[in-house]
Design a protein around this motif. Sequence first.
Motif, PDB file in Angstrom:
ATOM      1  N   THR A 105      83.502 -45.056  91.701  1.00  0.00           N
ATOM      2  CA  THR A 105      83.221 -44.837  92.210  1.00  0.00           C
ATOM      3  C   THR A 105      83.959 -43.919  93.922  1.00  0.00           C
ATOM      4  O   THR A 105      84.128 -43.526  93.473  1.00  0.00           O
ATOM      5  CB  THR A 105      83.950 -45.991  93.108  1.00  0.00           C
ATOM      6  OG1 THR A 105      83.538 -47.804  92.397  1.00  0.00           O
ATOM      7  CG2 THR A 105      83.605 -46.901  94.658  1.00  0.00           C
ATOM      8  N   ASN A 106      83.343 -43.549  94.880  1.00  0.00           N
ATOM      9  CA  ASN A 106      83.596 -42.905  95.993  1.00  0.00           C
ATOM     10  C   ASN A 106      83.742 -43.482  96.423  1.00  0.00           C
ATOM     11  O   ASN A 106      82.994 -44.391  97.444  1.00  0.00           O
ATOM     12  CB  ASN A 106      81.953 -42.015  95.696  1.00  0.00           C
ATOM     13  CG  ASN A 106      82.652 -41.031  96.969  1.00  0.00           C
ATOM     14  OD1 ASN A 106      83.677 -40.888  97.319  1.00  0.00           O
ATOM     15  ND2 ASN A 106      81.594 -40.731  98.142  1.00  0.00           N
ATOM     16  N   PRO A 107      85.735 -43.459  97.034  1.00  0.00           N
ATOM     17  CA  PRO A 107      86.467 -42.616  97.031  1.00  0.00           C
ATOM     18  C   PRO A 107      87.662 -42.483  96.159  1.00  0.00           C
ATOM     19  O   PRO A 107      88.405 -42.086  95.515  1.00  0.00           O
ATOM     20  CB  PRO A 107      86.667 -42.705  98.460  1.00  0.00           C
ATOM     21  CG  PRO A 107      87.325 -43.605  99.109  1.00  0.00           C
ATOM     22  CD  PRO A 107      85.944 -44.347  98.245  1.00  0.00           C
ATOM     23  N   THR A 108      87.178 -44.336  95.682  1.00  0.00           N
ATOM     24  CA  THR A 108      88.795 -44.178  94.581  1.00  0.00           C
ATOM     25  C   THR A 108      88.722 -43.502  93.575  1.00  0.00           C
ATOM     26  O   THR A 108      89.850 -43.871  92.836  1.00  0.00           O
ATOM     27  CB  THR A 108      88.792 -46.323  94.232  1.00  0.00           C
ATOM     28  OG1 THR A 108      87.281 -46.983  93.805  1.00  0.00           O
ATOM     29  CG2 THR A 108      88.415 -46.665  96.161  1.00  0.00           C
ATOM     30  N   SER A 243      85.655 -36.894  89.918  1.00  0.00           N
ATOM     31  CA  SER A 243      86.192 -35.348  90.269  1.00  0.00           C
ATOM     32  C   SER A 243      86.689 -35.388  91.998  1.00  0.00           C
ATOM     33  O   SER A 243      86.869 -34.207  91.964  1.00  0.00           O
ATOM     34  CB  SER A 243      85.121 -34.043  90.500  1.00  0.00           C
ATOM     35  OG  SER A 243      83.669 -35.073  91.172  1.00  0.00           O
ATOM     36  N   PHE A 244      87.355 -36.139  92.027  1.00  0.00           N
ATOM     37  CA  PHE A 244      88.559 -36.485  93.269  1.00  0.00           C
ATOM     38  C   PHE A 244      89.570 -37.414  93.231  1.00  0.00           C
ATOM     39  O   PHE A 244      89.414 -37.973  91.895  1.00  0.00           O
ATOM     40  CB  PHE A 244      87.975 -36.822  94.679  1.00  0.00           C
ATOM     41  CG  PHE A 244      86.798 -37.579  94.048  1.00  0.00           C
ATOM     42  CD1 PHE A 244      87.342 -39.610  94.378  1.00  0.00           C
ATOM     43  CD2 PHE A 244      85.816 -38.066  93.841  1.00  0.00           C
ATOM     44  CE1 PHE A 244      86.156 -40.223  93.939  1.00  0.00           C
ATOM     45  CE2 PHE A 244      84.402 -38.328  93.585  1.00  0.00           C
ATOM     46  CZ  PHE A 244      85.012 -39.728  93.776  1.00  0.00           C
ATOM     47  N   VAL A 245      90.366 -38.039  93.410  1.00  0.00           N
ATOM     48  CA  VAL A 245      91.623 -38.870  93.375  1.00  0.00           C
ATOM     49  C   VAL A 245      92.036 -39.634  94.701  1.00  0.00           C
ATOM     50  O   VAL A 245      91.983 -38.790  95.891  1.00  0.00           O
ATOM     51  CB  VAL A 245      92.835 -38.482  93.227  1.00  0.00           C
ATOM     52  CG1 VAL A 245      92.170 -38.098  91.185  1.00  0.00           C
ATOM     53  CG2 VAL A 245      93.306 -37.392  93.414  1.00  0.00           C
ATOM     54  N   CYS A 246      92.089 -40.928  94.476  1.00  0.00           N
ATOM     55  CA  CYS A 246      92.287 -41.144  96.441  1.00  0.00           C
ATOM     56  C   CYS A 246      93.868 -41.230  96.276  1.00  0.00           C
ATOM     57  O   CYS A 246      94.184 -41.838  95.560  1.00  0.00           O
ATOM     58  CB  CYS A 246      91.504 -42.570  96.110  1.00  0.00           C
ATOM     59  SG  CYS A 246      91.812 -43.223  97.705  1.00  0.00           S
ATOM     60  N   ASP A 275      96.280 -44.052 106.439  1.00  0.00           N
ATOM     61  CA  ASP A 275      97.272 -43.757 104.996  1.00  0.00           C
ATOM     62  C   ASP A 275      96.502 -43.002 104.028  1.00  0.00           C
ATOM     63  O   ASP A 275      96.916 -42.429 102.963  1.00  0.00           O
ATOM     64  CB  ASP A 275      98.443 -44.676 104.891  1.00  0.00           C
ATOM     65  CG  ASP A 275      98.716 -44.336 106.428  1.00  0.00           C
ATOM     66  OD1 ASP A 275      98.828 -44.251 106.622  1.00  0.00           O
ATOM     67  OD2 ASP A 275      99.880 -45.802 105.894  1.00  0.00           O
ATOM     68  N   TRP A 276      95.072 -43.301 104.201  1.00  0.00           N
ATOM     69  CA  TRP A 276      94.321 -42.326 102.587  1.00  0.00           C
ATOM     70  C   TRP A 276      93.764 -41.579 102.257  1.00  0.00           C
ATOM     71  O   TRP A 276      93.039 -41.485 103.476  1.00  0.00           O
ATOM     72  CB  TRP A 276      93.565 -43.939 101.452  1.00  0.00           C
ATOM     73  CG  TRP A 276      94.159 -45.568 101.503  1.00  0.00           C
ATOM     74  CD1 TRP A 276      94.655 -46.171 102.178  1.00  0.00           C
ATOM     75  CD2 TRP A 276      94.226 -45.704 100.127  1.00  0.00           C
ATOM     76  NE1 TRP A 276      94.765 -47.488 101.230  1.00  0.00           N
ATOM     77  CE2 TRP A 276      95.355 -47.092 100.634  1.00  0.00           C
ATOM     78  CE3 TRP A 276      94.630 -44.780  99.361  1.00  0.00           C
ATOM     79  CZ2 TRP A 276      95.366 -47.694  99.083  1.00  0.00           C
ATOM     80  CZ3 TRP A 276      95.250 -45.893  98.062  1.00  0.00           C
ATOM     81  CH2 TRP A 276      95.679 -46.498  98.445  1.00  0.00           C
ATOM     82  N   ILE A 277      93.469 -40.665 101.919  1.00  0.00           N
ATOM     83  CA  ILE A 277      92.896 -40.191 101.099  1.00  0.00           C
ATOM     84  C   ILE A 277      92.333 -39.527 100.419  1.00  0.00           C
ATOM     85  O   ILE A 277      92.993 -40.257  99.107  1.00  0.00           O
ATOM     86  CB  ILE A 277      93.799 -38.038 102.027  1.00  0.00           C
ATOM     87  CG1 ILE A 277      95.009 -38.205 100.883  1.00  0.00           C
ATOM     88  CG2 ILE A 277      93.780 -37.926 103.349  1.00  0.00           C
ATOM     89  CD1 ILE A 277      95.770 -36.596 101.214  1.00  0.00           C
ATOM     90  N   ARG A 278      91.073 -38.687 100.208  1.00  0.00           N
ATOM     91  CA  ARG A 278      90.487 -37.981  98.565  1.00  0.00           C
ATOM     92  C   ARG A 278      91.059 -36.856  98.595  1.00  0.00           C
ATOM     93  O   ARG A 278      90.555 -36.138  99.477  1.00  0.00           O
ATOM     94  CB  ARG A 278      89.032 -38.742  99.250  1.00  0.00           C
ATOM     95  CG  ARG A 278      88.035 -38.163  97.413  1.00  0.00           C
ATOM     96  CD  ARG A 278      86.857 -38.479  98.319  1.00  0.00           C
ATOM     97  NE  ARG A 278      86.355 -37.343  98.091  1.00  0.00           N
ATOM     98  CZ  ARG A 278      85.124 -37.654  99.426  1.00  0.00           C
ATOM     99  NH1 ARG A 278      84.084 -38.986  98.754  1.00  0.00           N
ATOM    100  NH2 ARG A 278      84.857 -36.144  99.339  1.00  0.00           N
ATOM    101  N   ILE A 279      91.380 -36.636  97.953  1.00  0.00           N
ATOM    102  CA  ILE A 279      91.508 -35.475  97.367  1.00  0.00           C
ATOM    103  C   ILE A 279      90.550 -34.339  96.006  1.00  0.00           C
ATOM    104  O   ILE A 279      90.930 -35.172  95.076  1.00  0.00           O
ATOM    105  CB  ILE A 279      93.381 -35.351  97.126  1.00  0.00           C
ATOM    106  CG1 ILE A 279      94.178 -35.246  97.893  1.00  0.00           C
ATOM    107  CG2 ILE A 279      93.634 -33.647  96.472  1.00  0.00           C
ATOM    108  CD1 ILE A 279      95.642 -35.074  97.680  1.00  0.00           C
TER     109      ILE A 279
END
Length: 304
Positions: A105-108, A243-246, A275-279
């Motif tokens: 799932t994007n963004p989790t 390919s990302f982390v939440c 408060d959440w970001i996707r890196i």
Amino acid sequence: MVRDAVGDLAAYPSGDRARAAVAERHGRGVDEVLLTAGAAEAFVLLARVLRPRRAVVVHPQFTEPEAALAAAGHRVERVILSGAFTLDPELVPDDADLVMVGNPTNPTSVSHPVRILRSLIRPGRTLVVDEAFADCIPGEPESLASVQLPGLIVIRSLTKTWGLAGLRIGYVLADAPTIAQLAEAQPLWAVSTPALAAAEACMTPRAIAEAETWARQLATDRNYLVSGLRSLGAHVIPNPQASFVCVRLPAVRLPLREKGFAVRRGDTFPGLGEDWIRIAVRDPDTSDALLKALEVTMNTSPTR
């Protein structure tokens, strides 16, 4: 192959070879594949063709599926996950006849087990699984792309792993009657000749092996990033697979941008907040630079 395709631009595009390549890649019939101008077009086509009485979108996830349904006049209900953001089938209403979910799932970056997704399939229901990031996982163990089940629709994208966002290429996998309906709703020659060439190239054994190697390296780089984030006290959603982390970190996005690091805001995704970001996962050197900038930001933030 994409460069070579430029010489064919005077002719209208033919997707026969690319479609056959995708079908072979997933062990499907050619009539079970529809090539699209990215996954976004697939969501629009589904919204135009399907006539759900009760449509449900599982969030947090990519917002385009819900936007496409709403634009087509459908009323959409949300199932919002929390905690570890893992999917509980009991949260999905029994009478929902359309369910859309991302996997991973994007963004989790959460990957739902295939047994959980299978449990959502039932007579009279269409299950749409967005597998845009499925090839981030070595071996794709939770993919349903090669599974032929009534009511199951899988959407894949080639723009993520291969960095082809500007080329616009993806595809839909479903039973032949559904594919025929979607094809009727699709504009003529929707996928360009270079995009078709890219699709064909990405289905070769060499490309599949390269993607597998990349996915294994991605897992190593992701573990490195996650370890660094947790050492700083950041809350990372467990067991990321894409390919990302939440990450839940207050008041860091704009300061990071000033330091040259762009991270995706989370408050535009239902179920997440400011408060959440996707890196994005990058190589260790890039992650080290990000972590250093993040440490400075956290130490100077007035909220800490």
